[in-house]
Design an enzyme around this catalytic site. Structure first.
Site, PDB file in Angstrom:
ATOM      1  N   HIS A 123       2.129   1.877  -3.181  1.00 26.02           N
ATOM      2  CA  HIS A 123       1.454   2.821  -3.888  1.00 26.02           C
ATOM      3  C   HIS A 123       1.573   4.268  -3.788  1.00 26.02           C
ATOM      4  O   HIS A 123       1.088   5.146  -3.966  1.00 26.02           O
ATOM      5  CB  HIS A 123      -0.175   2.773  -3.130  1.00 26.02           C
ATOM      6  CG  HIS A 123      -0.961   1.552  -3.226  1.00 26.02           C
ATOM      7  ND1 HIS A 123      -2.167   1.297  -2.746  1.00 26.02           N
ATOM      8  CD2 HIS A 123      -0.691   0.280  -3.974  1.00 26.02           C
ATOM      9  CE1 HIS A 123      -2.551   0.021  -3.108  1.00 26.02           C
ATOM     10  NE2 HIS A 123      -1.849  -0.744  -3.766  1.00 26.02           N
TER      11      HIS A 123
ATOM     12  N   ASP B  49       1.023  -1.039  -0.089  1.00 28.69           N
ATOM     13  CA  ASP B  49      -0.053  -0.132   0.039  1.00 28.69           C
ATOM     14  C   ASP B  49       0.759   1.157   0.084  1.00 28.69           C
ATOM     15  O   ASP B  49       2.105   0.967  -0.486  1.00 28.69           O
ATOM     16  CB  ASP B  49      -1.099   0.141   1.216  1.00 28.69           C
ATOM     17  CG  ASP B  49      -2.269   0.637   0.972  1.00 28.69           C
ATOM     18  OD1 ASP B  49      -2.326   1.876   0.665  1.00 28.69           O
ATOM     19  OD2 ASP B  49      -3.116   0.086   1.179  1.00 28.69           O
TER      20      ASP B  49
END
Length: 462
Positions: A278, A255
């Site tokens: 991310h 993430d």
């Protein structure tokens, strides 16, 4: 006359502190013979009656009954060591020795302490593998530090969240699973003057490290690692905190490498390697019609590789507040999707998000000296709110070339700003001639068509 330093009077507060802890542990339901023996051994250690203010002591968790075999629950030994270290007015180190693995069940470590405490994690600390260990407990917490001032956590060791079973049970791994909370491996809540350095944090159940409601934090020389497919495993999460610096750190997770959210300010992110993951994100902000503010943030010197996003600001429709005075500079990207992105229609939901009229205000955002390769054709994307357009955006010395294909493009919606020098692909701010004012009809149009037509203000470069 005998000086106060060598006088028994000077050592009395220390002795009383240890004796107080002895009776406290003796009266607790969790105390047992090993605990008594550990405290008595401490009282007998050379130097306890001669401790001077400002001196240091080292308490090893082994002296409190920790086995270090990776099977026995050593969390009570750690808590007992903490209670003594926190209760005496002497700078104290708690040692988790190298060469052993210590199983810690969920622990809540509370302050304030009477003096500065250093937690030396030189060995390996692991979490229980089975999520059912958390039945009846707070599923968001594993190692939880609350209200501790002047704490240092270091030592060159490893914190392993053993998150594999948590990931398998996640609704993001399998949509038939229920969506439930999972622990953050290490949380610092309402801590001040905090230092965290020289640690490896791996395979957290969800987020790896979080700073919430903290002030004056320096996190440095960390390695945060989890598989790219591990769900919601943010590297470092900063929430409602002020004066936080994260530097000289490598983050590879599933993430956001770093996420900065609600009511945080004076944040500095320096010399970061990120990827997979991310990217580096401001937000998400404004979820469930909430009010958020993030301001005075600097991201300076970062290398992003094979991430799903680069430097990003993401807000939900319906929120309020602002994200302002944010600078991204000196960033190198390699095969990064969406290298530069502001998305005010963020929707991390299985169901479509409704169009709403209010929005978090995004203003005074700069992107300077950002270069590398984009894995997506749209290398620059500013998709701002109809009702609170982005203002004061600035771009300088930008060069984002395609990883594959022939062109990269920029896309703007309700984005106002300016650029200077080389910007490749060219900026598409609303002040440019290429922008045509036209309303986006719905959220579904924005994301299903990727805002892909020229009439929405796309410019391209070969």
């Amino acid at each position: 006359m005998r000086s106060l330093r060598s006088s028994p009077i000077a050592s009395k507060p220390i002795i009383y502190g240890v004796i107080h802890m002895f009776f406290l542990l003796a009266s607790s339901n969790t105390a047992h013979g090993e605990t008594f023996d550990s405290v008595l051994q401490l009282l007998r250690r050379p130097g306890w009656t001669r401790i001077r203010p400002g001196s240091k002591r080292v308490l090893s968790v082994g002296e409190f009954g920790a086995k270090g075999d990776g099977v026995t629950d050593d969390s009570q030994a750690f808590k007992n060591a903490w209670e003594i270290a926190c209760s005496i007015p002497v700078r104290t180190r708690i040692l988790i020795p190298a060469g052993s693995t210590y199983l810690f069940h969920p622990v809540h470590i509370a302050g304030p302490c009477r003096s500065k405490v250093t937690l030396m994690i030189s060995g390996t600390v692991i979490a229980p593998e089975d999520p059912d260990t958390w039945i009846g407990l707070n599923r968001r917490k594993w190692l939880y530090f609350h209200g501790v001032n002047h704490l240092t956590v270091e030592g060159g060791g490893t914190i392993n969240g053993m998150g594999q079973e948590w990931w398998a049970r996640s609704c993001k791994t399998n949509s038939s699973n229920p969506c439930r909370h999972a622990p953050t491996a290490v949380t610092f809540h309402k801590c001040k003057n905090l230092k965290v350095k020289n640690l490896l944090i791996v395979n957290s159940q969800q987020m790896h490290m979080a700073f919430t409601n903290c002030m004056r934090v320096v996190a440095s020389n960390l390695r945060v690692i989890a598989p790219a497919v591990s769900p919601n495993t943010d590297g470092i999460h900063i929430s409602a905190s002020k004066g936080v610096e994260v530097k000289d750190t490598i983050i590879r997770t599933g993430d956001d490498c770093i996420s900065i959210v609600s009511n945080s300010s004076r944040i500095r992110i320096i010399n970061i390697a990120c990827g997979p993951g991310h990217g580096i994100s401001i937000g998400s902000l404004g979820k469930s019609n909430s009010w958020s503010q993030v301001h005075d943030v600097v991201v300076d010197t970062a290398f992003l590789s094979n991430t799903d996003n680069g430097v990003r600001i993401k807000t939900w429709q319906g929120g309020s507040g602002f994200a302002s005075n944010i600078a991204f500079r000196n960033v190198l990207m390699e095969n990064v999707s969406n290298p530069i992105i502001i998305d005010q229609y963020y929707c991390d939901s299985w169901l479509p998000c409704l169009n709403q009229t209010s929005a978090v205000k995004v203003e005074n955002i700069s992107f300077v000296h950002i270069k590398g390769t984009s894995a997506t054709e749209e290398a620059i994307k500013f998709v701002c709110s109809d009702y609170a357009p982005c203002e004061g955006l600035y771009m300088e010395d930008i060069q984002l070339l395609p990883s594959v294909g022939e062109i990269t493009t920029s896309l703007c919606w309700q984005a106002q700003g300016s650029s200077f020098g080389l910007v490749d692909p060219p900026a598409c701010f609303s002040c440019s001639e290429s922008f045509i004012t036209q309303k986006v009809p719905s959220y579904s149009t924005i994301h299903s068509q990727r805002l892909g037509s020229l009439e929405y203000g796309r410019t391209a470069t070969r």
